[in-house]
Write an enzyme that holds these catalytic residues in place. Structure first.
Site, PDB file in Angstrom:
ATOM      1  N   GLN A 248       2.940   1.124  45.572  1.00  0.00           N
ATOM      2  CA  GLN A 248       3.972   0.664  45.958  1.00  0.00           C
ATOM      3  C   GLN A 248       4.258  -0.416  46.857  1.00  0.00           C
ATOM      4  O   GLN A 248       5.063  -1.416  46.850  1.00  0.00           O
ATOM      5  CB  GLN A 248       4.516   1.953  47.035  1.00  0.00           C
ATOM      6  CG  GLN A 248       5.996   1.589  47.587  1.00  0.00           C
ATOM      7  CD  GLN A 248       6.500   2.853  48.540  1.00  0.00           C
ATOM      8  OE1 GLN A 248       5.929   3.643  48.753  1.00  0.00           O
ATOM      9  NE2 GLN A 248       7.743   2.879  48.905  1.00  0.00           N
TER      10      GLN A 248
ATOM     11  N   CYS B  53       7.502   0.938  55.850  1.00  0.00           N
ATOM     12  CA  CYS B  53       7.322   2.088  56.630  1.00  0.00           C
ATOM     13  C   CYS B  53       6.088   2.189  57.485  1.00  0.00           C
ATOM     14  O   CYS B  53       5.901   2.889  58.559  1.00  0.00           O
ATOM     15  CB  CYS B  53       7.682   3.524  56.250  1.00  0.00           C
ATOM     16  SG  CYS B  53       6.594   3.563  54.566  1.00  0.00           S
TER      17      CYS B  53
END
Length: 543
Positions: A209, A143
């Site tokens: 992440q 993202c």
């Protein structure tokens, strides 16, 4: 040696693979010839196999064949041109390049169009490697970033081809991509993926992440043609760097967002023994409330009561966080739910306080087993908990300003740890570059082994023929084992001097000198073989 761009790609392949000959219209009597490769400011001349460069003012990029002697063989001339044009493809190592767009350089609208879903990564790798100057590729698409890593035969042409491919797949003009992209080469590209994997390029410094996402790239791409030795090795090393940085610096510890700081503060104020038994209430199931649940779950919380206007949003949270029990309560049960809670997080858009002194004073006291104080942790702006609440006995109230201090302290600590991480990256960068440099000698090692094996098998067959048919299998096996042992012992010394990993005193230059010496002594012709393999592979892809 610099070579005109006219020899790149298909033109180079055509020249190398062509067996055609050309006869000049008129031929002087001697056999002296010159071949000139003209560029903007320099001209390369090959005379009798000797390469030299001299100034030249022409702006053309033509191949000039000057036959000053007459009957020179054009095949011989092309062979020498072939050798000179090959230099930048074989004598210079292919470049690792990253062509990237990130949250720091590119608007989200463009990243959305260029994003490549995980299921499409293998296809993207194959398409990228079908480009003329791209040998290997990988895609890191999240993202916050869209980055393409390639091993390219030519930096300029590789970047051009990949950018055009991105333009075609994303439907964005090349000029727009060029305005927002960043380009990094070789050691800078390697350092970048190491920093990305370590979390140093993330919005939240050290977040974990991204390491999982880098691991996923390696997992999905493994076995795909084009995710080759260099790129595969790069990502595997990046994963190792990410793990090492987090283990040795603890950079991922310490809250650096308001929601994570709220959870961390609550745990700091509760006795350690109460972490698993404290009753938790969350008022509001919006974005910040969702993050509170996420951080609570990461700390081992197994149950939380959520007060919200509607049950639909709470149901969505239940679907997303299946490892924690989420109990829904409507807004009109907020006070009764607060009476049963030890820790209360508030995160609503209410413009007036939900809890004032008159609301809280009648709540029953909490158990001494959880510290004897009911904790109100308000992460709302405007505040959901009035400042008067903290004056009540048995009550502690904290707001966003209190949390900012925790965040600032942790952020400074992470910056210090980031500097430690850079030192680790410096060490690992040297190790990776040493490993990649060692690949330069792999073709020579293979050819030397093949050359020795050819001699061994040939002479072994002659020996066994002379020994006749009466030789039993055990004797034959013993002679073969003996021949292999002799060859391996003879090769051990030369092969040791061809291996370079940066762990001993031998320099890369010394290793490459050894490689060139062996190439000459045994006529291995490694460079041209590598070049021919690259060209043959490209031609096959274009068919």
């Amino acid at each position: 040696m610099a070579v005109s761009s006219a020899f790149a790609g298909a033109k180079l392949e055509t020249l190398f693979l062509s067996n055609a000959t050309a006869t000049p219209a008129s031929s002087p009597p001697t056999s002296h010839y010159q071949i000139g490769v003209s560029c903007k400011s320099r001209r390369t001349l090959i005379q009798r196999g000797i390469v030299r460069c001299e100034s030249h003012s022409t702006a053309s990029s033509d191949v000039v064949v000057e036959n000053s002697s007459g009957n020179a063989s054009s095949i011989s001339a092309l062979e020498q041109l072939k050798t000179s044009a090959a230099d930048r493809y074989t004598k210079e190592k292919s470049s690792i390049i990253v062509i990237g767009l990130s949250i720091h350089t590119c608007p989200v609208e463009m990243r959305e169009k260029l994003a490549i879903p995980e299921a499409e990564w293998p296809r993207a790798i194959k398409e990228l490697c079908a480009l003329n100057h791209i040998e290997e590729a990988a895609v890191l698409s999240t993202c916050n970033r869209m980055e393409i890593y390639v091993v390219a035969l030519s930096q300029h042409r590789g970047v051009k081809e990949v950018t055009e491919w991105m333009s075609k797949t994303g439907g964005i003009p090349v000029s727009e991509i060029s305005d927002h992209r960043f380009l990094l080469y070789n050691s800078d590209a390697t350092r970048h993926i190491f920093q990305v994997s370590a979390g140093l390029e993330s919005l939240v410094l050290g977040e974990g992440q991204i390491l999982a996402q880098v691991k996923q790239v390696a997992k999905v791409s493994q076995g795909v043609a084009g995710f080759g030795r260099n790129i595969s090795g790069l990502f595997k090393h990046a994963i190792m760097v990410g793990k090492r940085v987090r283990t040795e610096t603890k950079i991922a510890e310490g809250a650096v967002s308001v929601s994570s700081a709220a959870v961390e503060l609550a745990l700091m104020k509760l006795p350690n023994s109460a972490h698993s038994i404290a009753r938790v209430l969350l008022i509001g199931a919006g974005k910040m409330g969702k993050l509170v649940i996420k951080h609570l779950m990461s700390k081992g919380c197994t149950k939380i009561v959520v007060v919200n206007r509607s049950v639909e949003r709470v149901d969505l949270l239940r679907d997303e966080f299946k490892d924690i029990e989420i109990v829904y309560k409507p807004l009109d049960e907020m006070m009764s739910s607060a009476a049963e809670a030890d820790v209360i997080f508030t995160s609503t858009a209410s413009e007036t306080p939900l809890f004032l002194k008159e609301h809280v004073i009648d709540l029953p006291p909490v158990s001494e087993s959880v510290g004897g104080n009911r904790l109100f942790i308000d992460i709302s702006v405007p505040r959901n908990v009035g400042s008067c609440v903290k004056d009540l006995e048995g009550t502690k109230a904290y707001n966003v300003d209190d949390l900012k201090e925790v965040v600032a302290a942790n952020r400074e600590d992470r910056l210090r740890k980031a500097r430690e991480a850079e030192m680790i990256i410096d060490e690992e960068l040297k190790l990776f570059e040493a490993w990649r440099d060692s690949l330069e000698t792999v073709p020579t090692i293979r050819k030397l082994r093949a050359y020795a094996e050819q001699i061994r098998t040939s002479d072994l067959e002659k020996c066994l023929e002379k020994m006749g048919d009466n030789v039993n299998n055990n004797t034959r096996k013993a002679v073969e084992v003996l021949s292999r042992g002799i060859v391996n012992k003879l090769l051990h010394g030369p092969l040791q001097h061809l291996r370079y990993d940066g762990s001993d005193d031998r320099t890369l230059d010394e290793t490459l000198e050894n490689m060139h010496a062996l190439n000459r002594m045994f006529n291995l012709e490694t460079e041209m073989s590598v070049l021919e393999e690259k060209i043959r592979a490209k031609v096959e892809k274009q068919k």
